[in-house]
Design a protein around this motif. Structure first.
Motif, short mmCIF file in Angstrom:
data_model
loop_
_atom_site.label_atom_id
_atom_site.label_comp_id
_atom_site.label_asym_id
_atom_site.label_seq_id
_atom_site.Cartn_x
_atom_site.Cartn_y
_atom_site.Cartn_z
N GLN A 30 -8.82 2.45 4.76
CA GLN A 30 -8.44 1.05 5.01
C GLN A 30 -9.07 0.09 4.01
O GLN A 30 -8.40 -0.85 3.55
N PRO A 31 -10.34 0.27 3.60
CA PRO A 31 -10.92 -0.65 2.62
C PRO A 31 -10.14 -0.69 1.30
O PRO A 31 -10.07 -1.74 0.66
N ALA A 32 -9.55 0.45 0.92
CA ALA A 32 -8.79 0.48 -0.33
C ALA A 32 -7.55 -0.41 -0.24
O ALA A 32 -7.21 -1.12 -1.19
N VAL A 33 -6.89 -0.38 0.92
CA VAL A 33 -5.71 -1.22 1.11
C VAL A 33 -6.10 -2.69 1.15
O VAL A 33 -5.46 -3.54 0.53
N SER A 34 -7.17 -3.01 1.88
CA SER A 34 -7.64 -4.40 1.97
C SER A 34 -7.98 -4.93 0.58
O SER A 34 -7.66 -6.08 0.24
N LYS A 35 -8.61 -4.09 -0.24
CA LYS A 35 -9.00 -4.50 -1.59
C LYS A 35 -7.78 -4.76 -2.45
O LYS A 35 -7.74 -5.75 -3.19
N LEU A 36 -6.77 -3.89 -2.36
CA LEU A 36 -5.56 -4.08 -3.15
C LEU A 36 -4.87 -5.40 -2.79
O LEU A 36 -4.43 -6.14 -3.68
N VAL A 37 -4.76 -5.68 -1.50
CA VAL A 37 -4.11 -6.92 -1.07
C VAL A 37 -4.92 -8.14 -1.51
O VAL A 37 -4.37 -9.15 -1.96
N ALA A 38 -6.23 -8.05 -1.39
CA ALA A 38 -7.10 -9.15 -1.82
C ALA A 38 -6.94 -9.39 -3.32
O ALA A 38 -6.89 -10.55 -3.78
N GLN A 39 -6.89 -8.32 -4.11
CA GLN A 39 -6.70 -8.47 -5.55
C GLN A 39 -5.35 -9.09 -5.87
O GLN A 39 -5.22 -9.90 -6.80
#
Length: 300
Positions: A30-39
Motif C-alpha cells: 500500500q505505501p507504494a501506491v500512496s507514494k505514486l499517487v502523491a508523486q
C-alpha cells in the motif's frame, strides 16, 4: 516517477475506492501506491483524491484526470495486444454472469455485436440474481451492482453508474397522488426490492440537507423481475435503479418523481475471481460492456 505506473495506480484507486485494494490488484504494498499517487499530485499541482466517510473519492480535477488516464491506459493496452498479434480477434470460451433483468435490457441485445467482432469466441452466460461463486462456477467475469462490493478480496472495476429513482405507473399516481417530498412516501404503498434484506430505508439529499425515509409496504420482493411485474400492475411505487426500468422510463410507462432530491447512485462492477489476473478475453469483454453503457448514457 514512472508516469504510466502512477496513472495506473491512480485509476485503480478510483475504481476500487482505496489504496489497499489498488495495491492488491497491482501486487505491491500500500505505501507504494500512496507514494505514486502523491508523486502524481505533486507533478500535476492539484489534489486528485479526498478521504470521506465512504473511502477515497476523486476531486473534480481527479475525475477529469481519471477519464483521460483510463482511456490512455486502455489505448496502451490495445497497442500492446495489437503488437503481439492479439488484435485479430478472441478465441476459446468466455464464461460470464449477470443479473437477469440487467442482462435482459442492457447486455443480451448487445452480445451479437460482441460475438461478431470475435467469430472464434464462444460464450456461456449465467443469468442469476444471486452472487454466484465465481471459482466454483468457473466464471471469468461477473457483472454486479452495488455502491460497494461486500467481498473485498475480489478484484473489481467500476465500469458504469446510474441513479436510483422513485417511480410508479401513471395509473398508480392518478389513484394515490404524486409525492411532492420524501416525507410523503411513508403514506404510499411501496413495493420493496429486498436485496439482502435491504431496500426499505433510504437517504434523500438536497442542498446539503439529508432526510431518511423508511418505505412502508406489504410486499417485499427479492428479484428484479418480480418488482417490475408488481409495479407495472399499478400496485405501488418503488425505489430502484433506473437501469431496472430503462425501457419504461423512456416510453413513459412509468414515471419518476422527486427529481430535485438525490438518492445514492448505484454502480456496475466488473468482478474477477479472487487472485486471478484478467485474461485478454475478460479485459476485452469488460471494455465492451463499458462501451455499451457509455453509449447508452450518451443517448439519454
Amino acid at each position: 516517477m514512472d508516469r504510466l505506473a502512477a496513472m495506473e495506480a491512480f485509476v485503480l484507486v478510483v475504481d476500487s475506492g482505496s489504496f489497499s485494494a489498488a495495491a492488491r490488484r497491482l501486487d505491491v504494498g500500500q505505501p507504494a501506491v500512496s507514494k505514486l499517487v502523491a508523486q502524481l499530485e505533486e507533478r500535476l499541482g492539484v489534489k486528485l483524491l479526498v478521504r470521506t466517510t465512504h473511502g477515497l473519492t476523486a476531486t473534480e480535477a481527479g475525475l477529469n484526470y481519471y477519464e483521460r488516464a483510463r482511456r490512455s491506459l486502455q489505448e496502451a493496452e490495445e497497442a500492446e495486444l495489437a503488437a503481439r498479434g492479439a488484435g485479430s480477434g478472441l478465441s476459446g470460451k468466455l464464461r460470464v454472469t449477470a443479473a437477469v433483468t440487467f442482462a435482459r435490457f442492457h447486455l443480451m441485445p448487445r452480445l451479437p455485436e460482441f460475438l461478431a467482432r470475435h467469430p472464434e469466441l464462444e460464450m456461456d452466460v449465467v443469468l442469476s440474481d444471486r452472487n454466484v461463486d465465481l471459482v466454483q462456477e468457473g466464471i471469468d467475469v461477473a457483472l454486479r451492482m452495488g455502491q460497494r462490493l461486500a467481498d473485498s478480496s475480489l478484484t473489481a472495476r467500476r465500469i458504469a453508474s446510474t441513479r436510483h429513482a422513485v417511480l410508479a405507473t401513471p395509473a398508480y399516481f392518478a389513484r394515490a397522488g404524486e409525492p411532492k417530498a420524501p416525507g410523503e412516501l411513508a403514506a404510499h404503498e411501496a413495493v420493496i426490492y429486498a436485496v439482502g434484506g435491504a431496500g426499505a430505508l433510504w437517504t434523500f439529499r438536497r442542498d446539503g440537507a439529508e432526510l431518511e425515509v423508511t418505505l412502508k409496504g406489504r410486499l417485499r420482493v427479492s428479484a428484479a423481475e418480480g418488482v417490475r411485474a408488481v409495479v407495472l400492475a399499478d400496485a405501488g411505487l418503488t425505489i430502484v435503479s433506473e437501469w431496472m426500468f430503462a425501457p419504461e422510463i423512456a416510453d413513459g410507462t412509468v414515471k419518476t418523481v422527486l427529481p430535485d432530491w438525490e438518492l445514492p447512485p448505484i454502480d456496475l462492477w466488473a468482478v474477477l475471481p479472487a487472485g486471478r489476473s484478467a485474461t485478454t478475453k475478460a479485459q476485452t469483454f469488460v471494455s465492451f460492456v463499458e462501451e455499451v453503457m457509455r453509449r447508452a448514457k450518451e443517448m439519454t
